[in-house]
Design a protein around this motif. Structure first.
Motif, short mmCIF file in Angstrom:
data_model
loop_
_atom_site.label_atom_id
_atom_site.label_comp_id
_atom_site.label_asym_id
_atom_site.label_seq_id
_atom_site.Cartn_x
_atom_site.Cartn_y
_atom_site.Cartn_z
N LEU A 55 0.95 -1.11 0.13
CA LEU A 55 0.14 0.05 -0.04
C LEU A 55 0.86 1.26 0.00
O LEU A 55 0.62 2.13 -0.71
CB LEU A 55 -0.79 -0.08 1.29
CG LEU A 55 -2.07 0.41 1.29
CD1 LEU A 55 -3.25 -0.04 0.16
CD2 LEU A 55 -2.87 0.22 2.35
N LEU A 56 1.95 1.25 0.94
CA LEU A 56 2.68 2.28 0.85
C LEU A 56 3.54 2.61 -0.16
O LEU A 56 3.49 3.80 -0.85
CB LEU A 56 3.83 2.22 2.21
CG LEU A 56 3.23 2.48 3.42
CD1 LEU A 56 4.12 2.30 4.64
CD2 LEU A 56 2.55 3.85 3.82
N LEU A 58 2.74 1.62 -3.25
CA LEU A 58 1.97 2.08 -4.57
C LEU A 58 1.59 3.38 -4.53
O LEU A 58 1.60 4.32 -5.43
CB LEU A 58 0.79 1.22 -4.86
CG LEU A 58 1.09 -0.43 -5.25
CD1 LEU A 58 0.07 -1.26 -5.11
CD2 LEU A 58 1.80 -0.31 -6.67
N PHE A 59 0.96 3.84 -3.29
CA PHE A 59 0.72 5.38 -3.01
C PHE A 59 1.58 6.12 -2.97
O PHE A 59 1.74 7.46 -3.30
CB PHE A 59 -0.26 5.28 -1.75
CG PHE A 59 -1.74 5.02 -2.19
CD1 PHE A 59 -2.67 5.75 -2.25
CD2 PHE A 59 -1.92 3.54 -1.79
CE1 PHE A 59 -4.00 5.32 -2.71
CE2 PHE A 59 -3.29 3.22 -2.13
CZ PHE A 59 -4.38 3.94 -2.42
N TRP A 62 2.47 6.87 -6.50
CA TRP A 62 1.41 7.51 -6.96
C TRP A 62 1.74 9.22 -6.49
O TRP A 62 1.57 10.05 -7.36
CB TRP A 62 -0.04 7.23 -6.25
CG TRP A 62 -1.19 7.65 -7.36
CD1 TRP A 62 -1.42 8.40 -8.07
CD2 TRP A 62 -2.46 6.63 -7.23
NE1 TRP A 62 -2.63 8.14 -8.50
CE2 TRP A 62 -3.08 7.28 -8.22
CE3 TRP A 62 -2.81 5.44 -6.48
CZ2 TRP A 62 -4.59 6.87 -8.29
CZ3 TRP A 62 -3.90 5.02 -6.73
CH2 TRP A 62 -4.92 5.51 -7.86
N LEU A 63 1.77 9.37 -5.35
CA LEU A 63 2.11 10.91 -4.66
C LEU A 63 3.20 11.31 -5.29
O LEU A 63 3.10 12.57 -6.00
CB LEU A 63 2.44 10.60 -3.36
CG LEU A 63 2.47 11.86 -2.58
CD1 LEU A 63 0.76 12.59 -2.67
CD2 LEU A 63 2.61 11.89 -1.20
#
Lengths: 88, 901
Positions: A55-56, A58-59, A62-63
């Motif tokens: 999660l960390l 991929l996001f 993204w960020l």
């Protein structure tokens, strides 16, 4: 451009490299987002990747992509403004 | 649990009224030209893109995450990449959309492939088939969310009939879309009301989801760290996405993002400038990121807290409800409601534009025999047809919902819909990047992809033995083992979605490219292709109308009926001013008609606009085929003119020849006159002397014998001279008439020459030295020797007569050549002047008008004789003196030669 000058002045050189970055950014993002293809599945011997890590990651990507794209947009927009302000 | 269903309906209605008001105010502001900065701001554009996040996102993503972990992210990664890579595809699409006044994705594809309405119809039908389940899905999600409240209300769902609820929701959405979607006809004028309403809904759904997420993370889980720990400890605590699905779904979502009619509508059609797109290129990925940020926490906490068996698709709603957070639940409900309604509104608008422009209008135009030029309110008809299409599309969605009974996970239906519209991708990308893409290729590619999608994705989704029998699943279509819907070509073991997407998209692309390579585009396709592919370089006219015949008035009448009177008049006035004219009607220049067609295309689509303008401009419209025909014609004309040039060159040559001939004739006539006076003189002189002497003989009695003899001799000589003259004339006429018969004989050349030389030289007084070159004289001739001797004698005696050298000398040189035997007679005199060379062989001609005893027939006779003998005699120019060459052909020679002595 066979007829154009071989070397550009510093500012137009920057502008071109900036556009290169604009073009390459999605490929960069694609590469980063396809990294999970190499992640081991839970059935693997060493165990899988924890959901929180995934999660960390991929996001985080993204960020970072959003931020980079925003910076690039801001830079190119300023560049364009300068160009329209002082046409050669 | 105090949220009653009636309360919910009230809030819902209040929200809808609020949306109507917002949309109405936006329309009014835009009509008055106010708040343009807000209405057209990049923020609104970005938010309008959020219709990508439908109820599938709002509710379904959590359910998706609860079922398959992080796989749900792929649905947002694809679009994020597309937006971040705006420079590659979207920049082009938006430029094309603006320059070609594109109204929908079907319009874009049909316009690219030669304004083919058939293609537009195919794309439209595919879009309707692909999107209808999606609309049904939205209705289903709204009804589901209602039912959650209804069950929590304690009524056990008694107060809510799902079909009836879906019906009323559908009616409300249809009403909204009809009201704000068909206010203005020109699709390129943005639907400000709808866009603003969608933007507001985008904010509502984002806020709602974030609120639920924040409540879950900080309210229920107790902070970020605890949340992460809880996630790792949950059922979905490990990364377990199949690689193939991860990559395929990312690709699929990226493709669908580009190809979904509703996305195309807000992204391309409603786009105003590049700046909005550039800002959206980072703002929209940020929006997507925020939308998907709390999905996993909600799913994890929902799985934890809610009783087993509760529908994970509704965690967003049921989680706050279970915690008695009614306000939050209401907000969440509004978020989901917003997601569903905004999607349905825009999707319906986009689809209805496509159906109306590409199916209903062409049919209506075709049914009306008079065509576009006839009276009748086309504008009204178009708007009516749009409204009808909106109702039709929503009705289809509703019927699908009714038929499917609201079954199936939300995510599954979404993926299937994505797979359907993604089939446009090869034709779309091929159209904007590859000039070689052809209509046939697009047709075949779309057909292949769509058929595979139906067979491997849509039909199997209904379940075994519903659309496809169990035998088909196991044995393949019609028993063909390689045609199994889950294992095409016998390749088994693939995930069904991956299988369907990979096969349909790859075969679609393959067929599209291969057929494109092997087919040949029509001229309009090639022009449009060049325009689309080079859109960022320049935008030139795609075709030329020659509207010399087209009345501007007719165009005006038609435009008024489509664009509305005021708009049309304004447009025409602007064009008139642009042309520098006064008055209301511009000259129907090609540029003007081109602009008008684009303007109309914005209302009714490129293909229809093209057809309508074509009808008015009628026979004078120049399609590209015509242009090419003209080009062919001009090529023909070019050829013709070069032929003419050739002819004229020939003519001028002939004229020169004629002039030369005329000159010659004039000269000949002069010669004849000269000769006639000469011959009369020649005849008169002997006749005079014959008359005189015969009178003397008759009248004078006392003449001596000697005198008598002398006078008689004179008379005799003169008659001989006359006879000779007449003989020559007779000879010539016989030769010319071809009545001569040849007496062939064989004799060596030297003997013949000797005979001629002897005859001439022995009769001459002053000495002409004749030298016969020794070579070839042993050649034996086989011809009419007497005639040949006559020629030789003539030539030799000519030399004797006319050679003015002090010691006249004639050299005779025989020579064997490839063509036969040539004999040159060259004397050492002055030769014959250039202008006389041409006529020296003419009858009655005498060199320099000299007075000789000849009648000027000798050479003419020679020429005739040589012609009879198959050879020729000609004057050799450029020799020292007078020079003649006699040529005899091979057949006049005997092969057997006499050895030279």
């Amino acid at each position: 451009m066979a007829n154009g000058p071989v070397f550009l002045e510093r500012r137009s050189y920057r502008a071109r490299r900036l556009m290169d970055a604009v073009r390459l950014l999605p490929l960069f993002g694609l590469a980063l987002w396809m990294v999970p293809l190499m992640w081991p599945l839970p059935q693997a011997e060493d165990g899988g990747i924890a959901m929180s890590t995934a999660l960390l990651y991929l996001f985080g990507v993204w960020l970072m992509l959003v931020a980079m794209r925003a910076v690039l947009w801001w830079k190119t927009a300023r560049l364009r403004e300068r160009e329209t302000d002082a046409p050669e | 649990m105090s949220v009653g269903i009636n309360q919910l309906i009230f809030v819902c209605l209040a929200y809808v009224v609020f949306l109507f008001v917002v949309a109405f105010l936006a329309e009014r502001a835009s009509a008055r030209g106010r708040f343009a900065a807000i209405l057209r701001s990049p923020l609104v554009y970005t938010l309008s893109l959020s219709i990508y996040c439908t109820a599938w996102t709002f509710y379904g993503a959590v359910g998706y995450a609860a079922r398959s972990g992080l796989e749900y992210l792929t649905i947002y990664l694809g679009p994020s990449l597309v937006m971040i890579g705006w420079w590659w595809i979207l920049r082009r699409l938006v430029s094309i959309g603006r320059s070609q006044r594109v109204t929908s994705i079907a319009d874009l594809i049909s316009s690219r492939y030669g304004k083919s309405n058939a293609l537009a119809i195919v794309v439209t039908l595919m879009a309707v088939i692909g999107v209808t389940p999606y609309i049904a899905l939205q209705l289903q999600s709204v009804v589901l969310s209602f039912s959650i409240f209804a069950t929590s209300d304690g009524g056990g769902g008694q107060g809510l009939h799902p079909i009836r609820a879906a019906f009323w929701v559908a009616m409300g959405l249809a009403l909204f879309t009809v009201l704000f979607g068909t206010r203005n006809l020109n699709v390129n004028e943005r639907h400000h009301g709808i866009v603003i309403a969608v933007a507001v809904e985008a904010v509502v759904k984002l806020v709602a989801l974030l609120a639920v997420g924040i409540f879950v993370v900080w309210g229920l889980a107790g902070g970020l760290t605890e949340m992460l720990a809880r996630i790792d400890a949950s059922d979905i605590g490990e990364w377990e996405v199949q690689s193939s699905r991860w990559a395929t779904l990312t690709l699929l979502s990226a493709a669908a993002f580009l190809c979904l009619p509703r996305m195309f509508q807000v992204m391309v059609v409603e786009n105003d400038d590049d700046r909005s797109l550039q800002i959206a290129s980072w703002a929209f990925p940020a929006y997507l990121m925020l939308m998907s940020l709390f999905v996993v926490p909600i799913a994890v906490v929902g799985l934890d807290l809610l009783p087993a068996g509760s529908n994970p698709d509704l965690f967003v709603l049921s989680l706050p409800l279970s915690q008695n957070q009614n306000g939050l639940a209401m907000l969440s409900f509004l978020g989901g409601f917003s997601s569903a309604t905004s999607m349905v509104i825009v999707a319906t608008l986009a689809l209805s534009t496509m159906v109306s422009n590409h199916i209903i209008m062409p049919v209506w135009l075709a049914l009306r025999q008079g065509g576009a030029a006839q009276s009748g309110d086309v504008r009204g008809v178009i708007i009516q047809s749009r409204r009808f299409c909106i109702l039709l599309v929503i009705a289809l969605g509703f019927l699908y919902y009714r038929a499917s009974g609201g079954s199936g996970a939300l995510a599954a239906i979404g993926t299937i819909s994505f797979g359907g519209v993604a089939q446009f991708l090869p034709a779309l990308l091929g159209g904007i990047f590859w000039r070689g893409a052809t209509r046939t290729g697009a047709f075949c590619g779309l057909g292949t992809g769509f058929a595979l999608w139906v067979f491997t994705m849509l039909l199997p989704s209904f379940g075994i033995d519903v659309a496809l029998s169990k035998e088909t699943f196991d044995q393949g279509l019609l028993g063909a083992g390689w045609l199994r819907p889950r294992a095409l070509f016998g390749i088994e073991g693939l995930d069904p979605t991956v299988h369907a997407v990979v096969w349909s998209l790859s075969l679609n692309t393959l067929v599209f490219t291969v057929i494109s390579i092997f087919s040949f585009p029509e001229p309009v396709e090639r022009l449009q292709g060049a325009q689309f592919v080079n859109v960022t370089d320049h935008a030139g006219p795609s075709r030329v109308w020659t509207a010399s015949v087209a009345g501007s008035e007719d165009l005006m009448i038609m435009s008024q009926r489509i664009m509305g009177a005021a708009e049309a008049q304004a447009f025409f006035r602007k064009q008139t001013q642009a042309q520098g004219l006064s008055g209301h009607l511009p000259e129907p220049t090609p540029a003007f008609i081109e602009a008008l067609e684009r303007e109309l295309a914005a209302s009714v689509g490129a293909a229809t606009a093209h057809a309508m303008v074509g009808q008015i401009v009628g026979g004078s419209s120049i399609s590209v085929q015509d242009l090419l025909a003209v080009a062919d014609e001009s090529a023909q004309m070019l050829e013709y003119s070069s032929q003419l040039e050739q002819k004229s060159r020939e003519l001028s040559v002939t004229a020169a020849q004629l002039r030369a001939a005329n000159e010659k004739l004039t000269q000949l006539s002069l010669q004849k006159d000269g000769f006639l006076s000469q011959i009369s003189h020649e005849l008169r002189t002997p006749m005079t002397s014959i008359r005189s002497f015969s009178e003397i003989l008759r009248d004078t009695g006392s003449l001596s014998e000697a005198d008598k003899t002398r006078y008689a001799s004179i008379i005799h000589a003169e008659t001989i001279r006359l006879t000779r003259l007449l003989d020559d004339l007779l000879d010539l006429s016989v030769l010319e008439n071809g009545q001569v018969s040849l007496h062939l004989g064989q004799e060596p050349l030297h003997a013949v020459l000797e005979r001629a030389v002897t005859t001439v030289v022995s009769g001459g007084e002053e000495g002409l030295h004749v030298r016969v070159a020794p070579q070839e004289t042993h050649v034996v001739l086989n011809t009419d020797l007497d005639r040949l001797v006559q020629v030789f004698i003539n030539l030799i005696s000519n030399a004797r007569k006319y050679c003015q050298a002090e010691t006249p000398e004639l050299t005779i040189t025989p020579r064997l050549t490839a063509t036969g035997l040539t004999i040159d007679f060259v004397d050492n005199g002055k030769g014959i002047a250039g202008d006389e060379q041409a006529v020296v062989f003419e009858k009655f001609y005498r060199v320099g008008g000299s007075q000789g005893d000849g009648a000027g027939l000798g050479l003419a006779i020679c020429q005739e004789i040589m012609e009879r003998l198959g050879g020729k005699v000609r004057y050799l120019a450029g020799m020292q003196g007078g020079a003649f060459q006699v040529t005899l052909p091979h057949k006049a020679l005997v092969v057997k030669t006499v050895p030279s002595p």
